[in-house]
Design a protein around this motif. Structure first.
Motif, PDB file in Angstrom:
ATOM      1  N   ARG A  44       1.035  -1.349  -0.225  1.00 40.84           N
ATOM      2  CA  ARG A  44      -0.418   0.128  -0.017  1.00 40.84           C
ATOM      3  C   ARG A  44       0.646   1.438  -0.153  1.00 40.84           C
ATOM      4  NH1 ARG A  44      -3.277  -3.300  -0.706  1.00 40.84           N
ATOM      5  NH2 ARG A  44      -4.748  -4.417  -0.146  1.00 40.84           N
ATOM      6  N   THR A  45       0.484   2.407  -0.384  1.00 36.10           N
ATOM      7  CA  THR A  45       1.061   3.721  -0.804  1.00 36.10           C
ATOM      8  C   THR A  45       0.545   4.333   0.456  1.00 36.10           C
ATOM      9  OG1 THR A  45      -0.071   4.074  -2.896  1.00 36.10           O
ATOM     10  CG2 THR A  45       1.575   2.934  -3.312  1.00 36.10           C
ATOM     11  N   ASN A  46       1.031   5.194   0.676  1.00 30.82           N
ATOM     12  CA  ASN A  46       0.225   6.420   1.225  1.00 30.82           C
ATOM     13  C   ASN A  46       0.308   7.447   1.353  1.00 30.82           C
ATOM     14  OD1 ASN A  46      -0.536   7.751   3.607  1.00 30.82           O
ATOM     15  ND2 ASN A  46       1.401   7.303   5.013  1.00 30.82           N
ATOM     16  N   PRO A  47       0.118   7.946  -0.471  1.00 40.87           N
ATOM     17  CA  PRO A  47       0.447   9.254  -0.872  1.00 40.87           C
ATOM     18  C   PRO A  47      -0.330  10.646  -0.228  1.00 40.87           C
ATOM     19  CG  PRO A  47      -1.813   8.406  -1.604  1.00 40.87           C
ATOM     20  CD  PRO A  47      -1.445   7.293  -0.577  1.00 40.87           C
ATOM     21  N   SER A  48       0.556  11.796  -0.349  1.00 42.85           N
ATOM     22  CA  SER A  48      -0.178  12.950   0.112  1.00 42.85           C
ATOM     23  C   SER A  48      -0.949  13.623  -0.649  1.00 42.85           C
ATOM     24  CB  SER A  48       1.102  13.763   0.441  1.00 42.85           C
ATOM     25  OG  SER A  48       0.906  15.013   1.101  1.00 42.85           O
ATOM     26  N   GLY A  49      -1.987  14.871  -1.502  1.00 41.00           N
ATOM     27  CA  GLY A  49      -2.624  14.895  -2.161  1.00 41.00           C
ATOM     28  C   GLY A  49      -3.577  14.660  -2.516  1.00 41.00           C
ATOM     29  N   PRO A  50      -4.119  14.852  -3.052  1.00 41.01           N
ATOM     30  CA  PRO A  50      -5.441  14.059  -3.654  1.00 41.01           C
ATOM     31  C   PRO A  50      -5.008  12.692  -4.728  1.00 41.01           C
ATOM     32  CG  PRO A  50      -4.906  16.488  -4.865  1.00 41.01           C
ATOM     33  CD  PRO A  50      -4.037  15.845  -4.383  1.00 41.01           C
ATOM     34  N   HIS A  51      -5.860  12.034  -3.473  1.00 41.05           N
ATOM     35  CA  HIS A  51      -6.395  10.494  -4.311  1.00 41.05           C
ATOM     36  C   HIS A  51      -7.876   9.931  -4.539  1.00 41.05           C
ATOM     37  CE1 HIS A  51      -4.424   6.153  -4.130  1.00 41.05           C
ATOM     38  NE2 HIS A  51      -5.307   6.254  -2.943  1.00 41.05           N
ATOM     39  N   ARG A  52      -7.583   8.884  -5.435  1.00 36.63           N
ATOM     40  CA  ARG A  52      -8.724   8.465  -5.906  1.00 36.63           C
ATOM     41  C   ARG A  52      -9.037   7.321  -4.995  1.00 36.63           C
ATOM     42  NH1 ARG A  52      -8.706   8.130 -11.883  1.00 36.63           N
ATOM     43  NH2 ARG A  52      -6.628   7.358 -11.273  1.00 36.63           N
ATOM     44  N   GLU A  53     -10.465   6.949  -3.954  1.00 37.60           N
ATOM     45  CA  GLU A  53     -11.125   5.867  -3.499  1.00 37.60           C
ATOM     46  C   GLU A  53     -12.211   5.598  -3.942  1.00 37.60           C
ATOM     47  OE1 GLU A  53      -8.679   7.675   0.305  1.00 37.60           O
ATOM     48  OE2 GLU A  53     -10.601   8.274  -0.241  1.00 37.60           O
ATOM     49  N   PHE A  54     -11.972   3.912  -3.442  1.00 43.11           N
ATOM     50  CA  PHE A  54     -13.519   3.729  -3.578  1.00 43.11           C
ATOM     51  C   PHE A  54     -14.445   4.455  -2.405  1.00 43.11           C
ATOM     52  CE2 PHE A  54     -12.560   1.539  -7.500  1.00 43.11           C
ATOM     53  CZ  PHE A  54     -13.025   1.755  -8.216  1.00 43.11           C
ATOM     54  N   TRP A  55     -15.499   4.178  -2.172  1.00 43.81           N
ATOM     55  CA  TRP A  55     -16.446   4.750  -1.259  1.00 43.81           C
ATOM     56  C   TRP A  55     -17.623   3.716  -1.472  1.00 43.81           C
ATOM     57  CZ3 TRP A  55     -15.283   6.496   3.882  1.00 43.81           C
ATOM     58  CH2 TRP A  55     -14.313   7.011   4.084  1.00 43.81           C
ATOM     59  N   LEU A  56     -18.925   3.231  -0.394  1.00 47.15           N
ATOM     60  CA  LEU A  56     -19.537   2.720  -0.403  1.00 47.15           C
ATOM     61  C   LEU A  56     -21.032   3.008   0.188  1.00 47.15           C
ATOM     62  CD1 LEU A  56     -22.253   0.080  -2.028  1.00 47.15           C
ATOM     63  CD2 LEU A  56     -21.491  -1.279   0.056  1.00 47.15           C
ATOM     64  N   HIS A  57     -21.660   3.869  -0.416  1.00 50.79           N
ATOM     65  CA  HIS A  57     -23.262   4.605   0.682  1.00 50.79           C
ATOM     66  C   HIS A  57     -24.281   3.698   0.803  1.00 50.79           C
ATOM     67  CE1 HIS A  57     -25.374   7.876   1.105  1.00 50.79           C
ATOM     68  NE2 HIS A  57     -25.626   7.913   2.383  1.00 50.79           N
ATOM     69  N   THR A  58     -23.858   2.657   2.156  1.00 53.91           N
ATOM     70  CA  THR A  58     -24.315   1.876   2.701  1.00 53.91           C
ATOM     71  C   THR A  58     -25.414   2.489   4.028  1.00 53.91           C
ATOM     72  OG1 THR A  58     -22.740   2.337   4.326  1.00 53.91           O
ATOM     73  CG2 THR A  58     -22.358   0.008   3.062  1.00 53.91           C
ATOM     74  N   GLY A  59     -25.321   3.647   3.925  1.00 53.30           N
ATOM     75  CA  GLY A  59     -26.743   4.089   4.880  1.00 53.30           C
ATOM     76  C   GLY A  59     -27.133   4.799   3.993  1.00 53.30           C
ATOM     77  N   GLY A  60     -27.345   4.621   2.952  1.00 50.13           N
ATOM     78  CA  GLY A  60     -28.454   5.093   2.154  1.00 50.13           C
ATOM     79  C   GLY A  60     -28.525   4.713   0.461  1.00 50.13           C
TER      80      GLY A  60
END
Length: 91
Positions: A44-60
């Motif tokens: 895993r990298t630990n970038p600083s600055g803008p980064h793209r991630e996947f999120w799931l809206h589990t509560g919506g």
């Protein structure tokens, strides 16, 4: 953090589940290169600055989102449906 869901509007991060780094590239499923698979699973990298991630809206709306978040400030600059991106967020 507040994530602006394209369907539900601004929501607290507690309604979402982090799904992982959207920039990682999976090795060919037929590959037997153990180093490539080890790197994909464990490194895993630990970038600083803008980064793209996947999120799931589990509560919506239960939609997967592609979120661009600044890793240093946690400022979210965009959130779009992952299905609307041509490559699922991958370059």
């Amino acid at each position: 953090m507040i994530i602006k869901c394209p369907y539900c509007g601004p929501r607290d991060v507690i309604e979402f589940t982090y799904q992982g780094d959207a920039t990682r590239k999976r090795p060919d499923p037929a590959s037997i290169d153990q180093n490539a698979w080890n790197s994909y699973v464990f490194d895993r990298t630990n970038p600083s600055g803008p980064h793209r991630e996947f999120w799931l809206h589990t509560g919506g709306c239960r939609q997967h989102l592609l979120v661009t978040r600044d890793m240093a400030t946690h400022t979210i600059s965009s959130a779009v449906f992952a299905r609307d991106t041509a490559s699922g967020g991958r370059p």
